[in-house]
Scaffold this active site. Structure first.
Site, PDB file in Angstrom:
ATOM      1  N   GLY A 117     -27.676   5.412  21.905  1.00 46.71           N
ATOM      2  CA  GLY A 117     -28.101   4.235  21.164  1.00 46.71           C
ATOM      3  C   GLY A 117     -28.526   4.542  19.742  1.00 46.71           C
ATOM      4  O   GLY A 117     -28.392   3.706  18.847  1.00 46.71           O
ATOM      5  N   GLY A 128       0.796  -1.211   0.000  1.00 43.71           N
ATOM      6  CA  GLY A 128       0.000   0.000   0.000  1.00 43.71           C
ATOM      7  C   GLY A 128       0.829   1.261   0.000  1.00 43.71           C
ATOM      8  O   GLY A 128       0.924   1.965  -1.007  1.00 43.71           O
ATOM      9  N   SER A 129       1.488   1.560   1.128  1.00 42.05           N
ATOM     10  CA  SER A 129       2.189   2.832   1.282  1.00 42.05           C
ATOM     11  C   SER A 129       3.660   2.791   0.882  1.00 42.05           C
ATOM     12  O   SER A 129       4.305   3.834   0.833  1.00 42.05           O
ATOM     13  CB  SER A 129       2.084   3.302   2.745  1.00 42.05           C
ATOM     14  OG  SER A 129       0.734   3.535   3.101  1.00 42.05           O
ATOM     15  N   GLN A 146     -20.978   8.891  20.490  1.00 40.92           N
ATOM     16  CA  GLN A 146     -21.236   8.742  21.917  1.00 40.92           C
ATOM     17  C   GLN A 146     -22.358   9.674  22.363  1.00 40.92           C
ATOM     18  O   GLN A 146     -23.232   9.282  23.151  1.00 40.92           O
ATOM     19  CB  GLN A 146     -19.951   9.044  22.709  1.00 40.92           C
ATOM     20  CG  GLN A 146     -20.019   8.671  24.172  1.00 40.92           C
ATOM     21  CD  GLN A 146     -20.096   7.169  24.391  1.00 40.92           C
ATOM     22  OE1 GLN A 146     -19.666   6.388  23.553  1.00 40.92           O
ATOM     23  NE2 GLN A 146     -20.672   6.762  25.519  1.00 40.92           N
ATOM     24  N   ARG A 158      -2.070  15.419  -0.182  1.00 44.11           N
ATOM     25  CA  ARG A 158      -2.287  15.241   1.250  1.00 44.11           C
ATOM     26  C   ARG A 158      -2.888  16.478   1.896  1.00 44.11           C
ATOM     27  O   ARG A 158      -3.626  16.369   2.878  1.00 44.11           O
ATOM     28  CB  ARG A 158      -0.973  14.839   1.925  1.00 44.11           C
ATOM     29  CG  ARG A 158      -0.619  13.387   1.628  1.00 44.11           C
ATOM     30  CD  ARG A 158       0.781  12.994   2.004  1.00 44.11           C
ATOM     31  NE  ARG A 158       1.004  11.594   1.631  1.00 44.11           N
ATOM     32  CZ  ARG A 158       2.174  11.069   1.340  1.00 44.11           C
ATOM     33  NH1 ARG A 158       3.272  11.816   1.385  1.00 44.11           N
ATOM     34  NH2 ARG A 158       2.271   9.800   1.004  1.00 44.11           N
ATOM     35  N   GLN A 201     -22.647  19.245  31.877  1.00 47.05           N
ATOM     36  CA  GLN A 201     -21.272  19.709  31.697  1.00 47.05           C
ATOM     37  C   GLN A 201     -20.436  18.710  30.904  1.00 47.05           C
ATOM     38  O   GLN A 201     -19.606  19.103  30.065  1.00 47.05           O
ATOM     39  CB  GLN A 201     -20.618  19.969  33.052  1.00 47.05           C
ATOM     40  CG  GLN A 201     -19.250  20.638  32.923  1.00 47.05           C
ATOM     41  CD  GLN A 201     -18.623  20.941  34.275  1.00 47.05           C
ATOM     42  OE1 GLN A 201     -18.317  20.013  35.033  1.00 47.05           O
ATOM     43  NE2 GLN A 201     -18.444  22.224  34.578  1.00 47.05           N
ATOM     44  N   GLU A 209      -3.812   7.931   0.557  1.00 47.31           N
ATOM     45  CA  GLU A 209      -2.729   8.908   0.324  1.00 47.31           C
ATOM     46  C   GLU A 209      -1.580   8.721   1.318  1.00 47.31           C
ATOM     47  O   GLU A 209      -0.897   9.672   1.688  1.00 47.31           O
ATOM     48  CB  GLU A 209      -3.250  10.352   0.396  1.00 47.31           C
ATOM     49  CG  GLU A 209      -4.227  10.706  -0.696  1.00 47.31           C
ATOM     50  CD  GLU A 209      -3.593  11.394  -1.885  1.00 47.31           C
ATOM     51  OE1 GLU A 209      -2.410  11.754  -1.810  1.00 47.31           O
ATOM     52  OE2 GLU A 209      -4.297  11.570  -2.880  1.00 47.31           O
ATOM     53  N   GLY A 210      -1.379   7.483   1.737  1.00 44.12           N
ATOM     54  CA  GLY A 210      -0.337   7.166   2.707  1.00 44.12           C
ATOM     55  C   GLY A 210      -0.919   7.077   4.100  1.00 44.12           C
ATOM     56  O   GLY A 210      -1.410   8.074   4.646  1.00 44.12           O
ATOM     57  N   ILE A 226      -7.975   1.294  -6.702  1.00 42.09           N
ATOM     58  CA  ILE A 226      -7.788   2.320  -7.718  1.00 42.09           C
ATOM     59  C   ILE A 226      -9.123   3.008  -8.025  1.00 42.09           C
ATOM     60  O   ILE A 226     -10.029   2.414  -8.616  1.00 42.09           O
ATOM     61  CB  ILE A 226      -7.183   1.726  -9.006  1.00 42.09           C
ATOM     62  CG1 ILE A 226      -5.926   0.904  -8.663  1.00 42.09           C
ATOM     63  CG2 ILE A 226      -6.873   2.838 -10.001  1.00 42.09           C
ATOM     64  CD1 ILE A 226      -4.881   1.647  -7.853  1.00 42.09           C
TER      65      ILE A 226
END
Length: 401
Positions: free
Chosen positions: A362, A134-135, A358, A265, A301, A385-386, A177
Site C-alpha cells: 500500500g 509520432g513514430s 507490488q 536508442r 520465498q 525515440e520510437g 519537443i
C-alpha cells in the site's frame, strides 16, 4: 549493492562514469523529489552539469566539446537516470539534435550553432514529432517550401531580409519537443518534396532559431512523469529561415534521423537501465527493513523470487545494451541492435518498477516514496525515440538474415 558496477563498461568510459556518479549524488539525487513536486525546469542543475563538463560533450573536440563516445554517453545516462529521470533528460537534451548538424552540416553551421552548444553558451532541441504523427517519420505534415529572393521581391509583403537570398517557409506543428521553449535553436524535420514513389526522400533537416518570426512554442501541460523535463508544442506559421540553414542535402532528412536514432536508442536503453536499477534498489531496501508475520519480508520465498526476477531482467538487458553499443559503433547491423537494446531495457524498467510497487504494498502509492516516482517515469521511455511496437518492426525487418 552496486547494480551499475563498471566491469561491463569499457575502460575508456569508466572515468566519465565515475564523474557522472559523483555529480548525480551531489546535484541530482538531493533535489529530485523537490523538482518532481514543483515540475520546474532545473536550470541550476543544468548549469552545474555544464560546469562539470557533463552536458553537450559528445560534440567533437575540434568544435569545442570533449568528443565523448557513445559508450561514455551511455555510462552517463545510466548514472543520471538512476538518480532521477526528469532531471537527467533535461541534462541530456541540452544538445539534442546537434549531432545531426556536426555530422552533416557545413563548417559555417557548426561554428555558428554547434560550437556555442559545446561551450555551454546555448542549448538546442530536435523537432520531429507532430500532434497527429509520432513514430511515422515518413508521415510528418510540417512543410518547408522554397521561396527565392526573386519570388519574394515580387510580393508586396516582401521585406528587406528576403532580398538577401533564397529562403524556406516552414508551416506546421511539432509536439513533444524537448527544450522547444528553452532552446536557442532547434534542428527541425520538415517535408520538402511530394514524391509518392520515394516517401523517404521527401524530408529535410533545418536549423531554426527559436527567436525567428513565425516560431511560437508553449509548454505541454504537466505530465505524470519526467516532470523536471519540459516538452513543447511548437506552431510554425510562415516561419522563414535562410536556405543555408538546411542541413546537408535536400531530401536526406529521413536518412539522417535513422542514423541519429541508432545512437539515441542505445542511450535510451541506458535510461531504462538507470530506472530499473533505481526500482531494484528501492524494493530491496524496503523489504529488508520491513517485518510481517513475525519475520523480515525478504525471508518470504515469493518476495525472493520477485527480487530474483528483477535482477534477471536487469542484468540481461544491461548485457544486451552494452553489446549493442559496440555493434552500433562498428556499424554492424546498427538499427537492429539499437532497437533490441531500446525495447528490452525500457521494458525491463517497466517490469522492475511494477514489481517494486507490488513489493512496497500500500505504501507504493504514496508520492513521498521514490518507487512511485520511478513507476510513473518508466512509462515514458518505452514511447520516446520510437515506440517499442516500432522497435519490434525494426528488429524483425533489420535482423541479420
Amino acid at each position: 549493492m552496486e547494480l551499475l558496477e563498471d566491469t561491463i563498461v569499457p575502460e575508456a568510459a569508466r572515468e566519465i562514469k565515475q564523474e557522472a556518479r559523483e555529480f548525480a549524488a551531489e546535484h541530482i539525487e538531493p533535489n529530485a523529489a523537490d523538482y518532481y513536486e514543483t515540475g520546474e525546469y532545473p536550470w541550476e542543475i543544468l548549469e552545474a552539469g555544464m560546469d562539470a563538463g557533463l552536458v553537450a560533450q559528445d560534440v567533437p573536440e575540434e568544435y569545442g566539446g570533449r568528443g565523448l563516445s557513445l559508450h561514455e554517453v551511455l555510462a552517463i545516462a545510466e548514472e543520471f537516470y538512476r538518480a532521477d529521470a526528469g532531471i537527467a533528460l533535461t541534462l541530456q537534451l541540452a544538445s539534442f539534435g546537434a549531432e545531426i548538424v556536426y555530422e552533416h552540416g557545413s563548417e559555417e553551421q557548426i561554428e555558428e550553432y554547434v560550437r556555442p552548444v559545446a561551450e555551454n553558451e546555448q542549448i538546442t532541441g530536435l523537432a520531429v514529432s507532430e500532434p497527429e504523427t509520432g513514430s511515422d517519420l515518413a508521415g510528418m505534415a510540417t512543410t518547408a517550401e522554397k521561396d527565392t529572393a526573386e519570388q519574394s521581391s515580387a510580393s508586396p509583403e516582401s521585406t528587406d531580409a528576403t532580398q538577401d537570398g533564397d529562403e524556406y517557409v516552414i508551416n506546421g506543428e511539432k509536439y513533444w519537443i524537448g527544450n522547444g521553449v528553452e532552446a536557442d535553436w532547434v534542428t527541425l524535420y520538415a517535408k520538402t518534396g511530394d514524391d509518392e514513389n520515394n516517401r523517404y526522400g521527401n524530408y529535410s533537416m533545418f536549423i531554426v532559431p527559436t527567436d525567428t518570426d513565425g516560431y511560437e512554442a508553449e509548454h505541454i501541460p504537466e505530465k505524470m512523469g519526467f516532470r523536471a523535463s519540459k516538452q513543447a508544442h511548437i506552431v510554425l506559421d510562415d516561419c522563414r529561415v535562410p536556405a543555408e540553414n538546411m542541413v546537408g542535402a535536400e531530401g536526406a532528412g529521413f536518412y539522417m534521423l535513422a542514423e541519429f536514432f541508432n545512437h539515441g536508442r542505445v542511450i535510451v536503453a541506458g535510461h531504462g537501465l538507470g530506472l530499473a536499477a533505481a526500482a531494484i534498489e528501492e524494493a530491496s531496501a524496503f523489504v529488508h527493513d520491513r517485518d510481517a508475520f513475525g519475520r523480515s519480508v525478504d525471508e518470504f520465498q515469493a518476495v525472493q523470487h520477485d527480487l530474483a526476477e528483477m535482477r534477471m531482467e536487469f542484468e540481461s538487458s544491461r548485457a544486451l545494451t552494452w553489446r549493442a553499443a559496440d555493434k552500433v559503433v562498428h556499424q554492424d547491423y546498427p538499427g537492429y541492435w539499437a532497437a533490441l537494446a531500446k525495447a528490452t531495457a525500457t521494458e525491463s524498467a517497466v517490469f522492475c518498477a511494477e514489481r517494486g510497487m507490488q513489493l512496497h504494498g500500500g505504501r507504493s502509492v504514496l508520492t513521498e516514496n521514490r518507487i512511485s516516482r520511478v513507476y510513473r517515469d518508466v512509462r515514458i521511455p518505452v514511447i520516446y525515440e520510437g515506440a517499442n511496437a516500432i522497435q519490434r518492426n525494426l528488429i524483425y525487418n533489420q535482423a541479420p538474415r
